[in-house]
Design an enzyme around this catalytic site. Structure first.
Site, PDB file in Angstrom:
ATOM      1  N   ARG A  39      11.646  -7.518   4.283  1.00  0.00           N
ATOM      2  CA  ARG A  39      12.022  -6.127   4.901  1.00  0.00           C
ATOM      3  C   ARG A  39      12.090  -5.719   5.718  1.00  0.00           C
ATOM      4  O   ARG A  39      12.756  -4.612   5.985  1.00  0.00           O
ATOM      5  CB  ARG A  39      10.088  -5.613   4.621  1.00  0.00           C
ATOM      6  CG  ARG A  39      10.092  -4.279   5.129  1.00  0.00           C
ATOM      7  CD  ARG A  39       8.336  -3.660   4.171  1.00  0.00           C
ATOM      8  NE  ARG A  39       8.018  -3.611   5.853  1.00  0.00           N
ATOM      9  CZ  ARG A  39       6.683  -3.146   5.626  1.00  0.00           C
ATOM     10  NH1 ARG A  39       6.428  -2.571   4.578  1.00  0.00           N
ATOM     11  NH2 ARG A  39       5.850  -3.267   7.044  1.00  0.00           N
ATOM     12  N   ARG A  81      11.967  -2.190  11.311  1.00  0.00           N
ATOM     13  CA  ARG A  81      10.742  -1.293  11.591  1.00  0.00           C
ATOM     14  C   ARG A  81      10.661  -2.394  12.931  1.00  0.00           C
ATOM     15  O   ARG A  81      10.244  -4.033  12.674  1.00  0.00           O
ATOM     16  CB  ARG A  81       9.389  -1.781  10.565  1.00  0.00           C
ATOM     17  CG  ARG A  81       9.015  -0.605  10.641  1.00  0.00           C
ATOM     18  CD  ARG A  81       7.690  -0.153   8.819  1.00  0.00           C
ATOM     19  NE  ARG A  81       6.761  -0.988   9.862  1.00  0.00           N
ATOM     20  CZ  ARG A  81       5.750  -0.701   8.989  1.00  0.00           C
ATOM     21  NH1 ARG A  81       5.519  -0.032   8.313  1.00  0.00           N
ATOM     22  NH2 ARG A  81       4.224  -0.767   9.936  1.00  0.00           N
ATOM     23  N   LYS A 134       1.000  -1.904   0.366  1.00  0.00           N
ATOM     24  CA  LYS A 134       0.286  -0.258   0.261  1.00  0.00           C
ATOM     25  C   LYS A 134       0.626   1.792   0.003  1.00  0.00           C
ATOM     26  O   LYS A 134       0.402   2.199  -0.852  1.00  0.00           O
ATOM     27  CB  LYS A 134      -0.824   0.162   0.958  1.00  0.00           C
ATOM     28  CG  LYS A 134      -1.838  -1.016   1.469  1.00  0.00           C
ATOM     29  CD  LYS A 134      -2.866  -1.229   2.439  1.00  0.00           C
ATOM     30  CE  LYS A 134      -2.345  -0.876   3.907  1.00  0.00           C
ATOM     31  NZ  LYS A 134      -2.016  -1.971   4.181  1.00  0.00           N
ATOM     32  N   ARG A 191      -8.781   0.996   9.975  1.00  0.00           N
ATOM     33  CA  ARG A 191      -8.752  -0.529   9.534  1.00  0.00           C
ATOM     34  C   ARG A 191      -9.963  -1.201  10.724  1.00  0.00           C
ATOM     35  O   ARG A 191     -10.073  -2.161  10.723  1.00  0.00           O
ATOM     36  CB  ARG A 191      -7.599  -0.447  10.570  1.00  0.00           C
ATOM     37  CG  ARG A 191      -6.215  -0.555   9.426  1.00  0.00           C
ATOM     38  CD  ARG A 191      -4.599  -0.647  10.708  1.00  0.00           C
ATOM     39  NE  ARG A 191      -3.397  -1.460   9.988  1.00  0.00           N
ATOM     40  CZ  ARG A 191      -2.549  -0.879   9.831  1.00  0.00           C
ATOM     41  NH1 ARG A 191      -2.946   0.308   9.194  1.00  0.00           N
ATOM     42  NH2 ARG A 191      -2.239  -1.339   9.696  1.00  0.00           N
ATOM     43  N   ARG A 236      -0.343  -8.624  13.843  1.00  0.00           N
ATOM     44  CA  ARG A 236      -1.129  -7.901  12.429  1.00  0.00           C
ATOM     45  C   ARG A 236      -1.346  -8.112  11.630  1.00  0.00           C
ATOM     46  O   ARG A 236      -2.386  -7.740  11.165  1.00  0.00           O
ATOM     47  CB  ARG A 236       0.397  -6.914  12.151  1.00  0.00           C
ATOM     48  CG  ARG A 236       0.971  -5.548  12.854  1.00  0.00           C
ATOM     49  CD  ARG A 236       2.785  -4.904  12.198  1.00  0.00           C
ATOM     50  NE  ARG A 236       2.854  -4.787  10.882  1.00  0.00           N
ATOM     51  CZ  ARG A 236       2.844  -4.456  10.337  1.00  0.00           C
ATOM     52  NH1 ARG A 236       4.390  -5.246  10.610  1.00  0.00           N
ATOM     53  NH2 ARG A 236       3.180  -3.746   9.408  1.00  0.00           N
TER      54      ARG A 236
HETATM   55  P1  AMP Z   1       1.336   0.694   9.337  1.00  0.00           P
HETATM   56  O1  AMP Z   1       2.306   1.534   8.134  1.00  0.00           O
HETATM   57  O2  AMP Z   1       0.025   1.563   8.156  1.00  0.00           O
HETATM   58  O3  AMP Z   1       1.265  -1.328   8.305  1.00  0.00           O
HETATM   59  O4  AMP Z   1       0.929   0.717  10.506  1.00  0.00           O
HETATM   60  C1  AMP Z   1       1.689  -0.025  11.311  1.00  0.00           C
HETATM   61  C2  AMP Z   1       0.827   0.772  12.815  1.00  0.00           C
HETATM   62  O5  AMP Z   1       0.900   1.619  13.392  1.00  0.00           O
HETATM   63  C3  AMP Z   1      -0.195  -1.049  12.909  1.00  0.00           C
HETATM   64  O6  AMP Z   1       0.215  -2.006  13.130  1.00  0.00           O
HETATM   65  C4  AMP Z   1      -1.039  -0.225  14.408  1.00  0.00           C
HETATM   66  O7  AMP Z   1      -0.491  -0.289  15.541  1.00  0.00           O
HETATM   67  C5  AMP Z   1      -0.873   1.359  13.942  1.00  0.00           C
HETATM   68  N1  AMP Z   1      -1.976   2.197  13.104  1.00  0.00           N
HETATM   69  C6  AMP Z   1      -1.302   2.344  11.837  1.00  0.00           C
HETATM   70  N2  AMP Z   1      -2.995   3.255  11.262  1.00  0.00           N
HETATM   71  C7  AMP Z   1      -3.718   2.604  12.240  1.00  0.00           C
HETATM   72  C8  AMP Z   1      -5.471   2.597  12.199  1.00  0.00           C
HETATM   73  N3  AMP Z   1      -6.122   3.106  11.253  1.00  0.00           N
HETATM   74  N4  AMP Z   1      -5.585   2.390  13.625  1.00  0.00           N
HETATM   75  C9  AMP Z   1      -5.460   1.076  14.078  1.00  0.00           C
HETATM   76  N5  AMP Z   1      -3.797   1.805  14.365  1.00  0.00           N
HETATM   77  C10 AMP Z   1      -3.155   2.031  13.151  1.00  0.00           C
END
Ligand code: AMP
Length: 189
Positions: free
Chosen positions: A127, A133, A13, A88, A144
């Site tokens: 990754r 990360r 994404k 989400r 996740r």
């Molecule tokens: P991402 O970079 O989108 O994979 O997000 C990394 C982490 O940030 C996720 O595993 C959640 O802990 C938190 N996070 C990001 N976006 C959201 C969201 N819309 N709702 C809840 N937690 C989020």
């Protein structure tokens, strides 16, 4: 035009959103990036979410909804947003619809990147070595993926009901997936 890039963690994404920023001059709204920036800045918010994110759990709806709301004017001025990693949960999706409606706007299209779990596990292994990360480690990644399957995937019928859902094969090269997204977007116009 407002677009949601939808899919499990590591589906591509972020990569595809960044490309759309370049080619279509849209604004990427990534809650993950915003939260990581909060952690890096050492803010109160960052301190509150760091542990949750590292485990791979979702942070609370209120936090991410507020982050997104604060960025909507900027996205509007640019002519549209690409929502990446948001919404989400159903509560987030409903809040987003309300916030946009309030501003006389709406989600135009939801692009679902379809990638199978096996491919995701392989991608993430690569990754983790590169990105460092903390939530890309195998245990957190599993949390996740579970969060996606239990809390996020149920949004698919929500957007299908709104006739906004388009599926794109996310298994190919970055270029092939990009071509699939472009085709879906051009059809929507
Ligand atoms: P991402 O970079 O989108 O994979 O997000 C990394 C982490 O940030 C996720 O595993 C959640 O802990 C938190 N996070 C990001 N976006 C959201 C969201 N819309 N709702 C809840 N937690 C989020």
């Amino acid at each position: 035009m407002n677009l949601i890039l939808f899919g499990p963690p590591a589906a591509g994404k972020g990569t595809q959103a960044k490309r759309l920023v370049e080619t279509r001059k849209m604004v990427q709204l990534s809650t993950g990036d915003m939260l990581r920036a909060a952690i890096a800045s050492g803010s109160e918010l960052g301190k509150r979410v760091a542990g949750i994110m590292e485990r791979g759990d979702l942070v609370s709806d209120d936090i991410v909804i507020e982050l997104i709301e604060s960025r909507l004017p900027e996205a509007e001025a640019a002519g549209g947003a690409i929502f990446d990693g948001f919404p989400r949960t159903l509560a987030q999706a409903e809040a987003l619809d309300r916030m946009l409606e309030h501003r006389g706007s709406r989600i135009d299209e939801v692009i679902r990147l379809k990638v199978d779990d096996e491919a995701l596990m392989q991608r993430i292994a690569g990754r983790y070595a590169e990105s460092g990360r903390p939530d890309d480690n195998p245990e957190s990644f599993k949390v996740r993926l579970d969060a996606y399957n239990t809390q996020t995937a149920p949004l698919l019928p929500y957007y299908q009901g709104q006739k906004k859902l388009v599926e794109v094969d996310g298994m190919g090269s970055i270029e092939a997936v990009a071509a699939g997204i472009d085709k879906a977007l051009d059809k929507a116009r």
